[in-house]
Design an enzyme around this catalytic site. Structure first.
Site, PDB file in Angstrom:
ATOM      1  CG  ASP A  10      -0.198  41.815  84.683  1.00  0.00           C
ATOM      2  OD1 ASP A  10       0.755  41.903  83.872  1.00  0.00           O
ATOM      3  OD2 ASP A  10      -1.127  40.985  84.550  1.00  0.00           O
ATOM      4  CD  GLU A  75       4.789  41.162  83.716  1.00  0.00           C
ATOM      5  OE1 GLU A  75       4.595  40.482  82.693  1.00  0.00           O
ATOM      6  OE2 GLU A  75       4.385  40.849  84.851  1.00  0.00           O
ATOM      7  CG  ASP A 147      -5.330  39.771  84.821  1.00  0.00           C
ATOM      8  OD1 ASP A 147      -4.410  39.771  83.976  1.00  0.00           O
ATOM      9  OD2 ASP A 147      -6.482  39.374  84.572  1.00  0.00           O
TER      10      ASP A 147
END
Length: 181
Positions: A10, A75, A147
């Site tokens: 991420d 992502e 996160d």
């Protein structure tokens, strides 16, 4: 039955989350998760962007060295209201992807909608829902930090082949009202 180790990332300029899982058949096993922090204290701003990007690259190298993943899932960046923030996030994402590619790992990319659909079953799920489902799917004792949870969710999405909980492929679909269309 062969198992595969997946690193989920991420990306973020201040905090880059990572999560490592192992997939063996339909079974998912938590290996590790955490964050790579690029802030060094007060006054750390955009002017030190190259050093922040280096911290991300070095951090991903360390995670790869430690856990030996075979695949990476990242992502995708969404377009923000603030174009400057979007550009900075894109650079952090590029640093993370570059680190994986330099280590000869295949990289898959998923939108936040695809990740949420795969993990929660709703492409517009709240962060707390993602955290709770990651905890349940990986049988964790505690809810992971945001996160780390997002990175683990990305790895879970990849483990499902980018497919939702119902095994319906989400690639090429749009999510409207929490449903694939």
């Amino acid at each position: 039955m062969a198992s595969i180790t997946i690193l989920g990332i991420d990306p973020g300029l201040r905090l880059t989350g990572f999560g490592v899982i192992e997939k063996s058949g339909e079974k998912l096993v938590y290996i590790a998760s955490g964050t790579i922090k690029t802030t060094t204290g007060k006054g750390a701003g955009i002017e030190d962007l190259p050093s922040r990007l280096k911290i991300i690259v070095d951090g991903i190298f360390e995670v790869i060295q430690t856990y030996q993943p075979e695949q990476v899932a990242v992502e995708k960046v969404f377009v923000n209201v603030n174009p400057q923030s979007t550009l900075l996030l894109g650079q952090a994402r590029g640093a993370a992807i570059s680190a994986a590619v330099i280590r000869n790992l295949p990289v898959a990319e998923y939108t936040a909608l695809q990740v949420k659909q795969a993990v929660v079953g709703n492409g517009h799920a709240a962060k707390e829902q993602v955290q709770e489902m990651v905890k349940r799917l990986l049988k964790l004792a505690v809810i992971p930090r945001p996160d780390s949870a997002d990175a683990l969710a990305c790895a879970i999405c990849h483990a499902h082949g980018g497919q939702g909980l119902g095994k319906q492929a989400t690639a090429g679909f749009r999510v409207r009202g929490g449903r694939l269309v």
